[in-house]
Scaffold this motif. Structure first.
Motif, PDB file in Angstrom:
ATOM      1  N   THR A 118       0.393  -1.403  -0.072  1.00  0.00           N
ATOM      2  CA  THR A 118       0.413   0.185  -0.247  1.00  0.00           C
ATOM      3  C   THR A 118       0.623   1.052  -0.147  1.00  0.00           C
ATOM      4  O   THR A 118       2.403   1.152   0.706  1.00  0.00           O
ATOM      5  N   SER A 119       0.964   2.114  -0.608  1.00  0.00           N
ATOM      6  CA  SER A 119       0.901   3.678  -0.637  1.00  0.00           C
ATOM      7  C   SER A 119       0.021   4.681   0.231  1.00  0.00           C
ATOM      8  O   SER A 119       0.683   5.734  -0.073  1.00  0.00           O
ATOM      9  N   CYS A 120      -1.419   4.096   0.702  1.00  0.00           N
ATOM     10  CA  CYS A 120      -2.766   4.793   0.421  1.00  0.00           C
ATOM     11  C   CYS A 120      -2.598   5.195   2.780  1.00  0.00           C
ATOM     12  O   CYS A 120      -3.449   5.454   2.912  1.00  0.00           O
ATOM     13  N   SER A 121      -2.129   3.945   3.137  1.00  0.00           N
ATOM     14  CA  SER A 121      -2.792   3.822   4.300  1.00  0.00           C
ATOM     15  C   SER A 121      -1.640   4.868   5.191  1.00  0.00           C
ATOM     16  O   SER A 121      -0.516   5.143   5.229  1.00  0.00           O
ATOM     17  N   GLN A 122      -2.620   4.777   6.582  1.00  0.00           N
ATOM     18  CA  GLN A 122      -1.538   5.752   7.327  1.00  0.00           C
ATOM     19  C   GLN A 122      -0.975   4.333   8.346  1.00  0.00           C
ATOM     20  O   GLN A 122       0.356   5.042   8.955  1.00  0.00           O
ATOM     21  N   VAL A 123      -0.822   3.601   8.039  1.00  0.00           N
ATOM     22  CA  VAL A 123       0.161   2.144   8.209  1.00  0.00           C
ATOM     23  C   VAL A 123       1.069   2.839   8.020  1.00  0.00           C
ATOM     24  O   VAL A 123       2.605   2.596   8.365  1.00  0.00           O
ATOM     25  N   CYS A 124       1.818   3.679   6.250  1.00  0.00           N
ATOM     26  CA  CYS A 124       2.486   3.275   5.965  1.00  0.00           C
ATOM     27  C   CYS A 124       3.236   4.260   6.978  1.00  0.00           C
ATOM     28  O   CYS A 124       4.536   4.586   6.574  1.00  0.00           O
ATOM     29  N   ASN A 125       2.953   5.785   7.336  1.00  0.00           N
ATOM     30  CA  ASN A 125       4.063   6.181   8.322  1.00  0.00           C
ATOM     31  C   ASN A 125       4.555   5.379   9.467  1.00  0.00           C
ATOM     32  O   ASN A 125       5.562   5.780   9.391  1.00  0.00           O
ATOM     33  N   ALA A 126       4.286   4.555  10.402  1.00  0.00           N
ATOM     34  CA  ALA A 126       5.209   3.800  11.119  1.00  0.00           C
ATOM     35  C   ALA A 126       6.406   2.759   9.957  1.00  0.00           C
ATOM     36  O   ALA A 126       7.381   2.614  10.638  1.00  0.00           O
ATOM     37  N   HIS A 127       5.871   2.784   8.729  1.00  0.00           N
ATOM     38  CA  HIS A 127       7.155   2.326   8.448  1.00  0.00           C
ATOM     39  C   HIS A 127       7.377   2.670   7.071  1.00  0.00           C
ATOM     40  O   HIS A 127       8.716   2.351   6.637  1.00  0.00           O
ATOM     41  N   ALA A 128       7.399   4.528   6.874  1.00  0.00           N
ATOM     42  CA  ALA A 128       8.162   4.631   5.554  1.00  0.00           C
ATOM     43  C   ALA A 128       8.020   4.289   5.034  1.00  0.00           C
ATOM     44  O   ALA A 128       9.370   4.085   4.026  1.00  0.00           O
TER      45      ALA A 128
END
Length: 685
Positions: free
Chosen positions: A256-266
């Protein structure tokens, strides 16, 4: 166009060299070539650092595999993790790897031996990521592994040296360098190199985790800087991989490139794209729900990945689908064709449970392919157009990165907007770069709370020039860094407020954003409250705005899709198909309509589950509402109309009406996918 499958190596391949393995490799390559495969991607030996004791033998095996591919005109990509390394020390940890990560071909060393391992002159253990809280190396339970830090200069030098050796030993056609992100999440990374680099970039020291004014406080610009630092680090590291591999085709992993989970993993492919040749989206797990719907979990992610591919000029986007039967492979390919993506199809036997002879005897990847790869190869001309989209959905990266705690604060609204337009067969693009906005007639802004001054200017110009904007939730209340905006994007008597919910008892800052309550948005228009289920509308320059405070638009009346359809220019329509999904593509003097049957019911296995969450795998798909006739209406006169499908022996010509505005097709029943190509006398504007 890329038609890809996985090339799996298991424990038997480590008995190399071996004539039986050579015969197996040749047989697989023959079957791939016969099925229309033009690219395969290695799976196995994934945690590459664990293979240091036998690396030259592994490279010799990979070189033979690559050579066998080249003899048949198939490209071969290596695929490995750049940073992860299994570090099991107990029986329970080893059993976890066996159950859930057996596909890695987990050839891991004992911890006491790993502590002595060196590469390129430095100890591997000195490369490890450090927990920001404990100051100790981080252990990742998901994979029973540790991770090396991308900002550690000794690790970088070591990985670069390994890549040079790999390319010297193996005649690769491409590389998929995985996992150069913060896999441990917010715990990473507190090593001295990360702290020093953060200080150099932003002039700040990383506070202790006890400092609640910093950690997870998005009203504090210092924490926003920490988020941006981590994204910059993953992008920069992948850029160094590009520098080493030169012109070798390169890609990385992304689910994914659109989830707020992305922030945790950059992790976001926007950061990888400047250094990549291809993008990919891994559709993890079982990709279809019990009701047959695949859009809810996949569509919004795929549309964002396609947007990144289009905007950055990458050479293709691989949609990766897992399956264990011909039906799921066919559906994965058909979804990609509908969306305009390339295809990577893969089994994942190493995560099947229970393990044993029955699982081992399942068909190999290339053996699950039907005739559709060869059909696509023969009809590539149908899939070279761009999406014929008059509407776009704006993806706000500033909001994803810098606002909110919950999945409901942004991603879910964006997901709902994409799914609703798609299910109404409205062809749209996702756009994240505002330079692209002006080419569309209709703009959908879902929960774009954070906006830069440049974005506000572009959206305002779009409306002043006569565009239509459908705005959901708190649009432009914050600037691009998540701080209160000096000027509200939408004026015209509209007042918007946002309230953050109270945090649940026992809340941990790294809590799963899919479990947290979302913000509440309220609004007044001309001093009157606006209900969550309603839209208000008003003129803006020469354009028009519709707005709702809803952060869940499933109950809004009228529907979002109806608002968009009402202001869209008249276009080509496909009639006679019940619950089929349609997207339109255009070239200079033709239009292509791709249609997928959404009337599908999955049958789930009663025996096999797929880790990590252990859902049952799908063993069969049953379709209804087969297509046997189609009518096309067009505002432009047609000069030719043809219908194609891998389930037809030859194309079917449409009967065109005297005025050229209608084409009718009658044909044998089509179960899954059909494509209509329309040719016009007048070129498109």
């Amino acid at each position: 166009m890329n038609r890809s499958v996985s090339f799996w190596i298991d424990w038997s391949f480590l008995d190399w060299p071996n004539n039986r393995i050579k015969e197996l490799i040749a047989r697989r390559c023959d079957e791939m070539a016969g099925a229309g495969v033009n690219m395969s991607i290695l799976f196995g030996a994934h945690f590459r650092w664990d293979f240091l004791p036998i690396m030259s033998r592994l490279h010799d095996l990979l070189a033979h595999i690559a050579e066998q591919h080249r003899l048949r005109g198939i490209r071969f990509f290596d695929h490995h993790s750049s940073v992860l390394t299994h570090r099991a020390s107990t029986g329970a940890q080893r059993e976890h790897i066996r159950c859930f990560n057996h596909h890695h071909l987990p050839f891991y060393p004992d911890p006491h031996f790993a502590a002595q391992m060196k590469y390129n002159g430095t100890y591997l253990n000195d490369w490890r990521m450090i927990d920001v809280d404990t100051g100790r190396p981080i252990f990742i339970n998901t994979y029973q592994c540790e991770q090396y830090c991308m900002n550690n200069p000794d690790f970088r030098a070591g990985y670069h040296a390994y890549l040079r050796q790999l390319m010297k030993d193996v005649p690769l056609d491409g590389l998929m360098s995985d996992d150069g992100v913060y896999y441990p999440g917010w715990r990473a990374c507190g090593c001295g190199h990360c702290r020093e680099k953060f200080r150099a970039m932003f002039g700040r020291d990383l506070p202790p985790v006890s400092d609640s004014t910093f950690w997870f406080n998005r009203s504090n610009k210092a924490f926003i800087d920490w988020i941006d630092f981590r994204y910059a680090s993953t992008s920069e590291f992948f850029g160094t991989v590009r520098q080493v591999v030169g012109s070798l085709p390169l890609m990385s992993c992304s689910s994914t490139s659109c989830s707020q989970v992305c922030n945790a993993h950059a992790i976001s492919y926007e950061g990888f794209a400047p250094h990549a040749d291809l993008s990919m989206l891994e559709i993890c797990g079982v990709a279809i729900d019990a009701d047959g719907d695949w859009t809810g979990r996949t569509l919004h992610r795929a549309m964002m990945q396609l947007a990144i591919t289009r905007t950055t000029g990458l050479k293709g986007c691989l949609g990766m689908h897992y399956g264990f039967d011909p039906d799921m492979f066919e559906l994965g390919w058909a979804i990609n064709r509908l969306l305009g993506a390339d295809t990577w199809l893969s089994t994942l036997k190493g995560r099947l449970n229970p393990k044993g002879p029955e699982a081992d005897a399942m068909p190999e990847d290339q053996q699950l392919l039907g005739g559709y790869f060869n059909w696509e190869k023969a009809n590539e001309h149908l899939f070279r157009g761009d999406a014929d989209a008059q509407a776009c959905v704006f993806f706000s990266r500033h909001t994803r990165d810098h606002f909110g705690r919950s999945y409901l604060d942004f991603e879910n609204v964006y997901r709902q907007a994409c799914c609703e337009l798609f299910k109404a067969n409205i062809t749209f693009d996702v756009v994240y770069d505002v330079k692209e906005i002006k080419r569309y007639k209709v703009l959908v802004l879902p929960a774009a709370t954070c906006m830069s001054a440049r974005q506000r200017e572009v959206f305002t110009d779009f409306l002043n020039d006569g565009g239509a904007a459908i705005v959901i939730g708190p649009a432009g209340l914050r600037d691009e860094f998540g701080q209160p905006a000096e000027e509200f994007f939408l004026r015209q008597g509209l007042h918007i407020e946002v309230e953050q919910p109270a945090l649940p008892a026992g809340y941990q800052p790294s809590e799963d954003p899919y479990k947290l309550p979302g913000i509440e948005c309220r609004g007044q228009f001309q001093s009157k409250p606006v209900k969550a289920s309603e839209w208000i509308d008003f003129s803006f320059g020469k354009g028009k705005v519709w707005w709702t405070p809803a952060m869940d638009i499933t109950n809004n009346t009228p529907r979002l899709a109806s608002l968009v359809a009402d202001v869209m220019p008249e276009g080509t329509e496909m009639h006679g198909l019940k619950n089929w999904q349609v997207r339109r593509y255009r070239t200079k003097n033709s239009q292509v309509l791709v249609a997928l049957n959404a009337n599908v019911t999955p049958t789930f296995s009663k025996k096999f589950t797929l880790g990590m969450g252990n859902p049952p795998i799908i063993e069969k798909l049953t379709y209804s509402q087969f297509a046997q006739s189609v009518k096309i209406t067009s505002p432009r006169p047609l000069c030719d109309a043809k219908l194609f499908s891998p389930q037809l022996t030859e194309p079917v010509s449409g009967q065109i009406s005297p005025d050229g505005k209608t084409a009718t097709f009658i044909f044998p029943a089509i179960r899954t996918l059909l494509v209509v190509q329309l040719t016009f006398d007048d070129p498109a504007e």
